[in-house]
Design a protein around this motif. Structure first.
Motif, mmCIF file in Angstrom:
data_model
loop_
_atom_site.group_PDB
_atom_site.id
_atom_site.type_symbol
_atom_site.label_atom_id
_atom_site.label_comp_id
_atom_site.label_asym_id
_atom_site.label_seq_id
_atom_site.Cartn_x
_atom_site.Cartn_y
_atom_site.Cartn_z
ATOM 1 N N THR A 188 0.849 -1.194 0.000
ATOM 2 C CA THR A 188 0.000 0.000 0.000
ATOM 3 C C THR A 188 0.880 1.237 0.000
ATOM 4 O OG1 THR A 188 -0.182 -0.118 2.429
ATOM 5 C CG2 THR A 188 -1.954 -1.116 1.131
ATOM 6 N N ASP A 189 1.319 1.688 1.167
ATOM 7 C CA ASP A 189 2.026 2.964 1.273
ATOM 8 C C ASP A 189 3.480 2.770 1.679
ATOM 9 O OD1 ASP A 189 -0.484 4.055 0.813
ATOM 10 O OD2 ASP A 189 -0.914 4.237 2.954
ATOM 11 N N ALA A 190 4.337 3.605 1.131
ATOM 12 C CA ALA A 190 5.736 3.679 1.547
ATOM 13 C C ALA A 190 5.946 5.044 2.179
ATOM 14 C CB ALA A 190 6.670 3.477 0.366
ATOM 15 N N VAL A 191 6.413 5.072 3.420
ATOM 16 C CA VAL A 191 6.543 6.321 4.174
ATOM 17 C C VAL A 191 7.948 6.418 4.750
ATOM 18 C CG1 VAL A 191 5.679 7.688 6.111
ATOM 19 C CG2 VAL A 191 4.092 6.289 4.769
ATOM 20 N N VAL A 192 8.633 7.515 4.453
ATOM 21 C CA VAL A 192 9.920 7.815 5.065
ATOM 22 C C VAL A 192 9.715 9.033 5.954
ATOM 23 C CG1 VAL A 192 12.335 8.421 4.701
ATOM 24 C CG2 VAL A 192 11.168 6.914 3.067
ATOM 25 N N GLY A 193 9.865 8.832 7.267
ATOM 26 C CA GLY A 193 9.617 9.919 8.204
ATOM 27 C C GLY A 193 10.833 10.322 9.001
ATOM 28 N N GLY A 194 11.953 9.625 8.813
ATOM 29 C CA GLY A 194 13.158 9.947 9.565
ATOM 30 C C GLY A 194 14.295 9.050 9.155
ATOM 31 N N GLY A 195 15.435 9.274 9.773
ATOM 32 C CA GLY A 195 16.596 8.458 9.482
ATOM 33 C C GLY A 195 17.246 8.825 8.164
ATOM 34 N N ALA A 196 18.073 7.908 7.673
ATOM 35 C CA ALA A 196 18.772 8.094 6.401
ATOM 36 C C ALA A 196 18.629 6.815 5.591
ATOM 37 C CB ALA A 196 20.241 8.426 6.631
ATOM 38 N N LEU A 197 18.137 6.941 4.373
ATOM 39 C CA LEU A 197 17.884 5.798 3.507
ATOM 40 C C LEU A 197 18.693 5.943 2.229
ATOM 41 C CD1 LEU A 197 16.285 3.252 2.600
ATOM 42 C CD2 LEU A 197 14.495 4.811 1.782
ATOM 43 N N ALA A 215 8.518 12.529 4.408
ATOM 44 C CA ALA A 215 8.156 13.598 5.341
ATOM 45 C C ALA A 215 9.285 13.944 6.288
ATOM 46 C CB ALA A 215 6.906 13.189 6.137
ATOM 47 N N GLY A 216 10.482 13.456 6.011
ATOM 48 C CA GLY A 216 11.627 13.733 6.850
ATOM 49 C C GLY A 216 12.761 12.803 6.503
ATOM 50 N N GLY A 217 13.890 13.009 7.138
ATOM 51 C CA GLY A 217 15.034 12.162 6.883
ATOM 52 C C GLY A 217 15.726 12.506 5.578
ATOM 53 N N ASP A 218 16.722 11.703 5.219
ATOM 54 C CA ASP A 218 17.469 11.858 3.972
ATOM 55 C C ASP A 218 17.289 10.611 3.126
ATOM 56 O OD1 ASP A 218 18.486 14.345 4.688
ATOM 57 O OD2 ASP A 218 20.194 13.459 5.733
ATOM 58 N N GLY A 261 9.311 17.128 3.541
ATOM 59 C CA GLY A 261 10.449 17.425 4.398
ATOM 60 C C GLY A 261 11.600 16.509 4.102
ATOM 61 N N GLY A 262 12.754 16.803 4.654
ATOM 62 C CA GLY A 262 13.913 15.958 4.436
ATOM 63 C C GLY A 262 14.642 16.317 3.167
ATOM 64 N N THR A 263 15.510 15.425 2.720
ATOM 65 C CA THR A 263 16.322 15.635 1.534
ATOM 66 C C THR A 263 16.217 14.423 0.640
ATOM 67 O OG1 THR A 263 17.892 16.961 2.805
ATOM 68 C CG2 THR A 263 18.656 16.117 0.700
ATOM 69 N N LEU A 264 16.040 14.647 -0.653
ATOM 70 C CA LEU A 264 15.897 13.571 -1.618
ATOM 71 C C LEU A 264 16.902 13.766 -2.736
ATOM 72 C CD1 LEU A 264 14.388 11.201 -2.995
ATOM 73 C CD2 LEU A 264 12.816 12.901 -3.944
ATOM 74 N N LEU A 265 17.662 12.707 -3.043
ATOM 75 C CA LEU A 265 18.596 12.739 -4.151
ATOM 76 C C LEU A 265 18.372 11.501 -4.993
ATOM 77 C CD1 LEU A 265 21.044 14.068 -5.548
ATOM 78 C CD2 LEU A 265 22.513 12.670 -4.096
ATOM 79 N N VAL A 266 18.020 11.690 -6.269
ATOM 80 C CA VAL A 266 17.723 10.581 -7.171
ATOM 81 C C VAL A 266 18.675 10.624 -8.349
ATOM 82 C CG1 VAL A 266 16.002 9.499 -8.640
ATOM 83 C CG2 VAL A 266 15.286 10.602 -6.532
ATOM 84 N N ASP A 267 19.296 9.479 -8.656
ATOM 85 C CA ASP A 267 20.090 9.328 -9.859
ATOM 86 C C ASP A 267 19.465 8.193 -10.650
ATOM 87 O OD1 ASP A 267 21.915 9.128 -11.836
ATOM 88 O OD2 ASP A 267 23.652 8.756 -10.573
#
Length: 317
Positions: A188-197, A215-218, A261-267
């Motif tokens: 269903t849903d994938a949620v990133v709310g903290g930490g570093a992935l 919604a947060g994290g990197d 929120g947070g930081t997203l970097l996609v290659d």
């Protein structure tokens, strides 16, 4: 918990999540991994050769190394917490951690710990990921987890019996997922709310069948064909219904991508339009998406995506 993450998780079935305040690490029963087997005095734990099976709700601490697998097969109303505390679980023939049944399952990464879960699962197998859950799945804590599956997905929630369950929630920790298919795959849903992935995958970096929220994290996706639920592109939110191929023919079937929120970097190296950062002279690939930006539905994302691609080409010229 960030508001955007809380709102999405509340829409899942009964709205329960494995919050840290619902359990206490002091109550943990030890399951000591000792190579090809394990030992535990807990009533809800059985060990058969290299397979550890947990059949009762509770908190379990796993230190040591195991060449085998850990299986959770608990009652449907059970909350099971696995505290990985310097744990290494390797299975060369299927999932390394498999959740067959429970209500909610949380994997907590103990402070200061480094943990690894390695598997070689098959897409045709019942449990097709290094960490495979037929329930909702939460990752929390402040430790580190490296998940590798050379055959299929890294982390996967696949609640096939209930279409309203099956989320993956990254609430904390440093998670590094390397996968032969999707890095993270949520029913269903994938949620990133903290930490570093960090994700390096041969298919989707993060895949969600319904809603995807950062919604947060990197979040850094260093390798993927489809970065975040995309169709050969870096970032997209599109349904499976389509007419006339890519572009305006895509139909809105309710999928949603939110970045609050947070930081997203996609290659997205395998994608049709590889994005380049145009805010500085940088040739590493990838595009940083700033917080508080929200994009919904495929056509809007595609227009923005191609516009960014044109800007990047002008920059290189």
């Amino acid at each position: 918990m960030p508001a955007a993450a809380a709102a999405v998780l509340a829409d899942n079935a009964d709205g329960t999540v494995a919050n840290d305040d619902e359990w206490d690490a002091a109550d943990a029963a030890d399951i000591t991994l000792t190579g090809s087997t394990a030992t535990s005095d807990a009533a809800g734990v059985s060990v058969s050769d290299s397979t550890v099976t947990i059949t009762a709700a509770g908190v379990y601490r796993l230190p040591g190394s195991l060449d085998g697998r850990v299986v959770v097969d608990a009652p449907e109303d059970a909350l099971v917490v696995l505290i990985l505390d310097g744990a290494s679980v390797t299975n060369g023939d299927g999932a390394a951690i498999q959740v067959v049944a429970a209500d909610d399952v949380a994997i907590n990464l103990a402070a200061g710990s480094t943990n690894t879960v390695t598997a070689a699962s098959s897409a045709d197998a019942d449990a097709s990921a290094a960490v495979y859950a037929d329930t909702d799945l939460t990752i929390s804590g402040t430790g580190a987890l490296a998940v590798t599956d050379s055959g299929n997905d890294g982390l996967k929630s696949d609640q096939t019996d209930n279409a309203t369950k099956g989320y993956v929630w990254i609430a904390g920790g440093t998670v590094d997922a390397t996968a032969g298919a999707d890095g993270i795959d949520a029913q269903t849903d994938a949620v990133v709310g903290g930490g570093a992935l960090t994700v390096a995958s041969d298919d989707d970096g993060i895949h969600s069948d319904t809603v995807l929220v950062i919604a947060g994290g990197d979040v850094a996706i260093s390798r993927s064909t489809e970065g975040i639920e995309s169709t050969d592109e870096g970032v997209n939110a599109s349904g499976n219904a389509a007419s006339g191929g890519m572009g305006g023919g895509m139909q809105d079937t309710g999928e949603k991508l939110t970045i609050s929120g947070g930081t997203l970097l996609v290659d997205a190296q395998g994608g049709r339009s590889r994005l380049q950062r145009d805010d500085r002279d940088d040739r590493r690939g990838g595009h940083r998406v700033r917080p508080d930006r929200q994009r919904q539905r495929c056509p809007r994302l595609q227009r923005r995506h191609h516009r960014l691609g044109r800007n990047a080409r002008r920059h290189r010229q």
